[in-house]
Design an enzyme around this catalytic site. Structure first.
Site, PDB file in Angstrom:
ATOM      1  N   LYS A 192       0.850  -1.197   0.000  1.00 56.56           N
ATOM      2  CA  LYS A 192       0.000   0.000   0.000  1.00 56.56           C
ATOM      3  C   LYS A 192       0.881   1.240   0.000  1.00 56.56           C
ATOM      4  CE  LYS A 192      -3.430   2.495   2.722  1.00 56.56           C
ATOM      5  NZ  LYS A 192      -4.439   2.435   3.787  1.00 56.56           N
ATOM      6  N   ARG A 238     -11.076   9.811   2.110  1.00 59.42           N
ATOM      7  CA  ARG A 238     -10.924  10.471   3.412  1.00 59.42           C
ATOM      8  C   ARG A 238     -12.151  11.318   3.739  1.00 59.42           C
ATOM      9  NH1 ARG A 238      -4.311  11.364   2.982  1.00 59.42           N
ATOM     10  NH2 ARG A 238      -3.898   9.119   2.912  1.00 59.42           N
ATOM     11  N   ARG A 281       1.015  10.267   5.638  1.00 64.68           N
ATOM     12  CA  ARG A 281       1.253   8.873   6.002  1.00 64.68           C
ATOM     13  C   ARG A 281       2.563   8.314   5.415  1.00 64.68           C
ATOM     14  NH1 ARG A 281      -3.755   8.642   8.117  1.00 64.68           N
ATOM     15  NH2 ARG A 281      -5.620   8.577   6.845  1.00 64.68           N
ATOM     16  N   GLU A 292       7.461  -6.420   0.848  1.00 65.39           N
ATOM     17  CA  GLU A 292       6.376  -6.300   1.832  1.00 65.39           C
ATOM     18  C   GLU A 292       5.371  -7.448   1.671  1.00 65.39           C
ATOM     19  OE1 GLU A 292       5.569  -4.491   4.368  1.00 65.39           O
ATOM     20  OE2 GLU A 292       6.604  -2.572   4.284  1.00 65.39           O
ATOM     21  N   LYS A 327      -2.479  -1.695  -3.504  1.00 62.72           N
ATOM     22  CA  LYS A 327      -3.308  -0.489  -3.464  1.00 62.72           C
ATOM     23  C   LYS A 327      -2.443   0.753  -3.613  1.00 62.72           C
ATOM     24  CE  LYS A 327      -6.096   1.918  -0.123  1.00 62.72           C
ATOM     25  NZ  LYS A 327      -6.593   1.881   1.232  1.00 62.72           N
ATOM     26  N   SER A 370     -10.509   5.275  -4.258  1.00 61.58           N
ATOM     27  CA  SER A 370     -11.479   6.355  -4.414  1.00 61.58           C
ATOM     28  C   SER A 370     -11.078   7.354  -5.494  1.00 61.58           C
ATOM     29  CB  SER A 370     -11.677   7.064  -3.079  1.00 61.58           C
ATOM     30  OG  SER A 370     -10.440   7.549  -2.578  1.00 61.58           O
ATOM     31  N   TYR A 374     -15.541   0.672  -5.891  1.00 66.95           N
ATOM     32  CA  TYR A 374     -16.810   1.340  -5.604  1.00 66.95           C
ATOM     33  C   TYR A 374     -17.792   1.145  -6.746  1.00 66.95           C
ATOM     34  CZ  TYR A 374     -13.745   3.185  -2.096  1.00 66.95           C
ATOM     35  OH  TYR A 374     -12.854   3.253  -1.058  1.00 66.95           O
TER      36      TYR A 374
HETATM   37  C1  PBG Z   1      -6.899   3.805   5.799  1.00 65.29           C
HETATM   38  C2  PBG Z   1      -7.438   3.500   4.466  1.00 65.29           C
HETATM   39  C3  PBG Z   1      -7.412   4.377   3.399  1.00 65.29           C
HETATM   40  C4  PBG Z   1      -8.028   3.750   2.344  1.00 65.29           C
HETATM   41  C5  PBG Z   1      -8.451   2.500   2.776  1.00 65.29           C
HETATM   42  N1  PBG Z   1      -8.058   2.362   4.098  1.00 65.29           N
HETATM   43  C6  PBG Z   1      -6.910   5.755   3.331  1.00 65.29           C
HETATM   44  C7  PBG Z   1      -5.544   6.057   3.702  1.00 65.29           C
HETATM   45  O1  PBG Z   1      -4.680   5.200   3.843  1.00 65.29           O
HETATM   46  O2  PBG Z   1      -5.306   7.247   3.886  1.00 65.29           O
HETATM   47  C8  PBG Z   1      -8.216   4.359   1.003  1.00 65.29           C
HETATM   48  C9  PBG Z   1      -9.190   3.730   0.095  1.00 65.29           C
HETATM   49  C10 PBG Z   1      -9.596   4.555  -1.065  1.00 65.29           C
HETATM   50  O3  PBG Z   1      -9.025   5.621  -1.372  1.00 65.29           O
HETATM   51  O4  PBG Z   1     -10.547   4.135  -1.738  1.00 65.29           O
HETATM   52  N2  PBG Z   1      -6.726   2.816   6.683  1.00 65.29           N
END
Ligand code: PBG
Length: 331
Positions: free
Chosen positions: A201, A211, A223, A239, A254, A280, A319
């Protein structure tokens, strides 16, 4: 001249009609390869649409139930559930509240469907902490890795107790899969609750709309000290290998579309069931361009989802799951 890899150098023979193209189509997206991410929010009485994600809402437990019935009718049998609590604190303690909103959602869906749907619970803290980071903070503002793992373990056991088939740690702490596996085993879930590990990720700008939906934007900083640097491919593969060694049942890359190379590489390196998360921002970009008339949104969405499967993902988290399933049914 080298011999042609196609019979008599005429590959277009197999592209001539829809029926022939269908015959030789290599990647088939089917509804049962799609996972729908859903948000359930505490303290609301009506579902709240998410402006930056057309078609997505923050659900009440009641509207969540309706949504999952519709998804199942369309052939989508797996959902990934995020909880949005009414109260947040520095530790994110609502994450392991057995009566928390995510746990309520899991129980309701299990009541409705028995084992007829697969339920995956997001196991992270950023929706639950007042500061929006994925774990508790030290005095210097950095995330305390091992304290985060303890919290994830408690949350995972609570989610397993509420009926999750799989828990999905998404915080990118070192050792999170091992910590959760040990806790689940210790609580009697060795044989029934799996882990879908966000192993690869990235610290991506493509999570912006999420968010809003999960109300989890970091209140300061970003992050980048726990999620991967977008420039690093080898580290993403390592990882994944580490999470397999720690006991991950399903791996997850992701974002998906911007990281199709990692989808391919992680699959080749591990041969473990692989999910890819069409995030998203990737979803919103297609909708935004389509709204402006700059591209055909339906075709673009179907194309990118198919590409994720073609790159090697066994399942696609999107989605657009319900929409895509219905489109596939129409043929
Ligand atoms: C956080 C988390 C995030 C997403 C899924 N779990 C956001 C982030 O890491 O800031 C993002 C998913 C998306 O953008 O559709 N635990």
């Amino acid at each position: 001249m080298q011999p042609s890899p196609f019979p008599h150098g005429r590959p277009r023979r197999l592209r001539r009609t829809p029926a022939v193209r269908t015959l030789v189509r290599q990647t088939r997206l089917t509804p049962d390869r799609l996972i729908a991410p859903l948000f359930v929010k505490e303290g609301i009485t009506e579902p709240q649409p998410v402006a930056s994600m057309p078609g997505v809402a923050q659900h009440t437990v009641a509207s969540l139930r309706d949504e999952v019935k519709d998804l199942r009718a369309a052939g989508v049998g797996t959902v990934l559930l995020f909880g949005v609590p009414a109260t947040k604190d520095a530790d994110g303690s609502q994450a392991w509240n057995d009566d928390g909103v995510l746990q309520q959602g899991l129980r309701a869906l299990r009541d409705d469907h028995g084992d007829g749907v697969a339920l995956i619970a997001d196991t992270c803290l950023d929706e639950y902490t007042s500061h929006g980071h994925c774990g508790p903070l030290r005095d210097d503002g950095t995330v305390d890795n091992d304290a985060a793992n303890e919290a994830y373990a408690r949350a995972a056991v609570s989610q397993a107790g509420a009926g999750a088939d799989l828990v999905a740690p998404s915080g990118m702490m070192d050792g999170q899969v091992a910590a959760i596996r040990a806790a689940l085993d210790g609580a009697g879930f060795a044989e029934r609750t799996g882990i879908m590990a966000y192993c690869t990720k990235y610290a991506s700008a493509l999570y912006g709309p999420f968010r809003d939906a999960a109300e989890c934007a970091p209140q300061f900083g970003d992050r980048t000290t726990y999620q991967l640097d977008p420039a690093n491919a080898d580290e993403g593969v390592r990882e994944a290998l580490a999470d397999v060694a720690e006991g991950a049942d399903i791996l997850l890359v992701k974002p998906a579309v911007a990281y199709l190379d990692l989808v391919w590489r992680v699959k080749q390196a591990t041969r473990v069931p692989l999910a890819a998360y069409h995030v998203s921002g990737e979803y919103a970009m297609v909708h935004a361009a389509a709204e402006r008339g700059w591209l055909d949104g339906d075709r673009a969405m179907a194309e990118v989802l198919t590409s994720i499967a073609r790159a090697g993902a066994d399942v696609v988290i999107t989605y657009a799951a319900g929409w895509m399933a219905r489109r596939l049914a129409e043929g």
